[in-house]
Design an enzyme around this catalytic site. Structure first.
Site, PDB file in Angstrom:
ATOM      1  N   PRO C   2      20.187  88.374  22.343  1.00 23.80           N
ATOM      2  CA  PRO C   2      19.800  89.629  22.482  1.00 23.80           C
ATOM      3  C   PRO C   2      19.185  90.330  20.757  1.00 23.80           C
ATOM      4  CG  PRO C   2      21.497  89.929  23.722  1.00 23.80           C
ATOM      5  CD  PRO C   2      21.838  88.670  22.624  1.00 23.80           C
ATOM      6  N   LEU C   3      18.414  91.108  20.444  1.00 24.78           N
ATOM      7  CA  LEU C   3      17.971  91.409  19.475  1.00 24.78           C
ATOM      8  C   LEU C   3      18.160  93.272  19.243  1.00 24.78           C
ATOM      9  CD1 LEU C   3      16.698  91.054  16.280  1.00 24.78           C
ATOM     10  CD2 LEU C   3      14.306  90.908  17.937  1.00 24.78           C
TER      11      LEU C   3
END
Lengths: 73, 73, 73, 73, 73, 73
Positions: C2-3
């Site tokens: 996840p970013l």
């Protein structure tokens, strides 16, 4: 650390071409930044729906981009 | 005012988990910024297609991420 | 994988608060995704210039946001 | 050179409305920047899935946004 | 709900022009989406450093963009 | 049509290296998409402030990234 976000239009590139993009764009970044940063070099591809991309106010469809790529644009 | 954009890979999180993300990430921001900014704290989730995410030049699929999350990566 | 990209207005948060954001937002994501994804959870903060943020067509300055946070907005 | 990225929720706007957005937002930018920059003014629309958008920690669905637009929100 | 992110090159537009962008782009969106969504229409401007923008592989500076806008490009 | 956004940490790359990124990343894209799309291939670089980038919850400074690149990380 470098993060590349690539926006392309859906249906223009095959899954194989997108994997090639990820591999080659990473190699290009690594050629500049050095091999030690490879593990923290991310490439994320976003696909934009056909007609949801405008240049100069004109919407482009997937077919428009394919025609442009083929030299018919 | 704060705007959180969360990119995740499609198929990794359930709708319920994504609602949990929105709620908990907002609460975390509010714990830092104060309750008065809650109404202007936005969280937007983008989903990236399986294989359209590369780390170090290698494409990750939804299954790869699930295996990694399960400690099999 | 996840970013998280966090956009905030410059001058509203101290460097210490931004480090706190990075640490706490990551912990929040890890509480949902599991500890195995921690190493591939990235948080990137972008700062927007004062007055370059509009809500409903009105520009907000750093002072406006501080006043709002203080309950004077 | 200016690049406009517009995030909207999927299902709220018709394809015709999105083409109208591209055309009118470009014209608005050109009214400020001058006609010479029209060819390098891009508008790219991203659609966010229903419920993947949170305000103040609450997820909004496509129906929620339609109700809000209709004055029922 | 709509979120407009506008990327421009630093030094091309004055603060007054950027406020005009925020106001006019919001009004344009509202003309399509309806007045009820005005309060949840956000415009965020990001400035890119001179020379950090490439078209066709060529870097553009702030002066290049100004020349282009003036019809000298 | 393809749009590459490259996020790097400020102070890690020189202006010359950033121009090299723009040129080489564009050439890489063109090697996949074809020469006809070169004129509509954009690369935009964003710089993130030192310490505003977190991996696994730990903030990285410009010096941290330089040490990592030098094999001392």
């Amino acid at each position: 650390m470098p993060l590349l976000n690539v926006k392309v239009m859906e249906g223009v590139f095959t899954p194989t071409q997108k994997q090639e993009m990820i591999r080659k764009l990473t190699d290009t970044m690594v050629s500049i930044e050095g091999e030690n940063l490879r593990a923290v070099t991310w490439v994320v591809i976003d696909e934009v729906k056909s007609a949801d991309w405008g240049i100069g106010g004109n919407s482009l469809t997937t077919d428009d981009v394919k025609a442009l790529a083929a030299g018919e644009g």
